[in-house]
Design an enzyme around this catalytic site. Structure first.
Site, PDB file in Angstrom:
ATOM      1  N   LEU A  74     106.767 116.003  81.791  1.00 43.10           N
ATOM      2  CA  LEU A  74     105.536 115.124  81.910  1.00 43.10           C
ATOM      3  C   LEU A  74     104.219 116.098  82.485  1.00 43.10           C
ATOM      4  O   LEU A  74     103.163 115.220  82.192  1.00 43.10           O
ATOM      5  CB  LEU A  74     106.156 114.032  82.736  1.00 43.10           C
ATOM      6  CG  LEU A  74     106.924 113.191  81.850  1.00 43.10           C
ATOM      7  CD1 LEU A  74     107.559 111.921  83.249  1.00 43.10           C
ATOM      8  CD2 LEU A  74     106.611 112.570  80.819  1.00 43.10           C
ATOM      9  N   GLU A 126     114.829 119.343  86.203  1.00 42.47           N
ATOM     10  CA  GLU A 126     114.354 118.728  87.607  1.00 42.47           C
ATOM     11  C   GLU A 126     114.613 119.640  88.655  1.00 42.47           C
ATOM     12  O   GLU A 126     113.805 119.639  89.687  1.00 42.47           O
ATOM     13  CB  GLU A 126     114.960 117.116  87.633  1.00 42.47           C
ATOM     14  CG  GLU A 126     114.605 116.251  86.650  1.00 42.47           C
ATOM     15  CD  GLU A 126     113.196 116.258  86.356  1.00 42.47           C
ATOM     16  OE1 GLU A 126     112.288 116.398  86.933  1.00 42.47           O
ATOM     17  OE2 GLU A 126     112.868 116.228  84.941  1.00 42.47           O
ATOM     18  N   HIS A 145     112.147 122.071  89.284  1.00 43.55           N
ATOM     19  CA  HIS A 145     110.896 121.616  89.640  1.00 43.55           C
ATOM     20  C   HIS A 145     110.819 121.701  91.110  1.00 43.55           C
ATOM     21  O   HIS A 145     109.585 122.028  91.772  1.00 43.55           O
ATOM     22  CB  HIS A 145     110.521 120.175  89.375  1.00 43.55           C
ATOM     23  CG  HIS A 145     110.046 120.138  88.121  1.00 43.55           C
ATOM     24  ND1 HIS A 145     108.622 120.421  87.759  1.00 43.55           N
ATOM     25  CD2 HIS A 145     110.442 119.125  86.888  1.00 43.55           C
ATOM     26  CE1 HIS A 145     108.099 120.246  86.487  1.00 43.55           C
ATOM     27  NE2 HIS A 145     109.285 119.578  85.907  1.00 43.55           N
TER      28      HIS A 145
HETATM   29 NI    NI Z   1     109.387 118.562  84.108  1.00 43.78          NI
END
Ligand code: NI
Length: 196
Positions: A108, A150, A153
């Protein structure tokens, strides 16, 4: 509340995130992160993507379960993905095993770009859930994949880091455009290099 999603190029996406204090009240942030993720039609969202440098991410992989299953194994995986909605607080990937397999990943924070990334198939992860219950789970395939993405991240790693130098060079100007806000996107974002 829908939060703006931080775009590629922001330093918050490059930091190793801070551990959360056990028992901290995160309910508002967790709700906002789910709302933000659903609004953007994502399957996962990590705290640094909403400009919070914290070891926290949310996942709902139900969208991956929409394809027609082609085998009994695939059907079982899809049934699992339908229920794979989780909050991961202070997670630790304890083990990564199995063969590396490719999957076209997106993010995203990097709208419009999808590239094939190889990752190991199986993981064991320990984490606290939204009620601060300590859990340990064994995950495989797409469920493991989303968690690995994730988890990266909160370590300051993006999927583009895994691409070959050539691929990265080919994507460079598009990534620069994203950091400047020169990209079509249907959800609210915060661009680090946008001129006001
Ligand atoms: Ni991502």
């Amino acid at each position: 509340m829908i939060l703006p999603i931080t775009a590629y190029g922001d330093t918050v996406l490059r930091k190793e995130c801070e551990e959360l204090e056990e028992g901290a009240d995160l309910s508002k942030l967790i709700n906002d992160m789910f709302e933000t993720m659903y609004d953007a039609r994502g399957v996962g969202l990590a705290a640094p993507q909403v400009s919070k440098s914290l070891r926290l991410f949310v996942i709902d992989a139900a969208a991956f379960a929409e394809d027609d299953p082609e085998s009994e194994e695939e059907k079982m995986e899809q049934e699992f993905l339908k229920t794979f909605q989780r909050t991961f607080i202070n997670p630790i990937i304890e083990e990564e095993t199995g063969p590396e397999w490719p999957f076209s990943e997106g993010c995203l924070s990097i709208p419009g770009i999808r590239e094939e990334v190889f990752r190991k198939r199986d993981i064991i992860i320990s984490y606290f859930d939204e009620k601060w219950q300590l859990k340990e789970e064994k995950l495989t395939g797409l469920a493991a994949r989303v968690v690995q993405h994730e988890y990266d991240h909160i370590e300051g790693v993006l999927f583009t880091d895994y691409l070959s130098p050539l691929k990265r060079r080919l994507l460079k100007s598009r990534l620069t455009d994203i950091s400047k806000g020169q990209v079509d996107v249907s959800y609210k974002m915060r661009f680090p290099k946008k001129k006001r």
